[in-house]
Write an enzyme that holds these catalytic residues in place. Structure first.
Site, mmCIF file in Angstrom:
data_model
loop_
_atom_site.group_PDB
_atom_site.id
_atom_site.type_symbol
_atom_site.label_atom_id
_atom_site.label_comp_id
_atom_site.label_asym_id
_atom_site.label_seq_id
_atom_site.Cartn_x
_atom_site.Cartn_y
_atom_site.Cartn_z
ATOM 1 N N HIS A 75 41.863 26.955 83.923
ATOM 2 C CA HIS A 75 41.468 26.541 85.268
ATOM 3 C C HIS A 75 40.578 25.306 85.214
ATOM 4 O O HIS A 75 40.043 24.938 84.154
ATOM 5 C CB HIS A 75 40.753 27.676 86.007
ATOM 6 N N CYS A 109 37.833 32.031 79.370
ATOM 7 C CA CYS A 109 38.890 31.178 79.922
ATOM 8 C C CYS A 109 38.941 29.837 79.203
ATOM 9 O O CYS A 109 38.107 29.525 78.355
ATOM 10 C CB CYS A 109 38.651 30.953 81.414
#
Length: 205
Positions: A160, A173
């Site tokens: 992301h 992440c």
């Protein structure tokens, strides 16, 4: 460049730099189409690709890589899909070198410096299909915005948009620059594969 050791070992191993792409390049192969620019990318020969597969550096074909003739810092990225035909998309993430590479039809079209998980919440290594695409996602666990989310695992590990700066980390992440994230989001479909590599993870297993 994304495959630095091609110049010395003839194998398609990726960069040896931690947060930037090396500039040495292999001898150029003959180009399949005269419309390609010498300055934009380096084409990978069949012998180099076969050796890379034999050594376990790659598990799929790579036709060309972007020429990146500068040191890449945190927040930097390069994107160039000019003349690259439509085709399968896959993503390669090298945690040890903090780099992401995006391939379409075997040609690298984008690369960026990334953030990844800290010791208490490490980013997993492996091959992951994209489970979901969420353009305007917000984490309910960490109360954080995660634009252009590409979810990779059931427990929320994703690629992301992130403020990619030195000293920062994620909760597992892969954080990429926002402008790069937008381009990546437009290219990747549900089911496309993301390959996450880490020598450290392999040594621990």
């Amino acid at each position: 460049m994304a495959i630095a050791s091609l110049a010395t070992a003839g194998a398609a191993a990726f960069t040896t730099g931690l947060t930037y792409r090396d500039t040495p390049r292999p001898a150029r192969m003959s180009e399949p189409d005269s419309q390609w620019s010498d300055k934009e990318r380096t084409f990978i020969g069949e012998a180099q690709l076969l050796q890379a597969r034999a050594q376990g550096d790659l598990d799929r074909d790579v036709k060309s890589i972007l020429n990146v003739n500068k040191r890449m810092e945190y927040g930097d990225f390069v994107w160039n899909d000019r003349k690259v035909p439509k085709g399968p998309v896959w993503v390669r993430v090298d945690l040890d070198r903090q780099l992401i590479s995006v391939f379409r039809d075997g040609h690298e079209i984008g690369t960026a410096v990334i953030l990844y998980g800290a010791d208490e919440k490490e980013t997993p290594a492996g091959v992951f299909p994209v489970l979901a695409r969420i353009k305007d996602h917000e984490s309910s666990i960490y109360d954080a915005k995660m634009p252009y989310t590409l979810r990779l695992t059931g427990d929320g590990v994703s690629i992301h948009a992130s403020d990619v700066r030195w000293g920062r980390a994620t909760h597992g992440c892969i954080g990429v620059p926002p402008a790069f994230a937008a381009k990546l989001f437009d290219q990747v479909s549900k089911g496309d594969q993301v390959v996450i590599l880490s020598d450290q993870a392999q040594r621990r297993s």
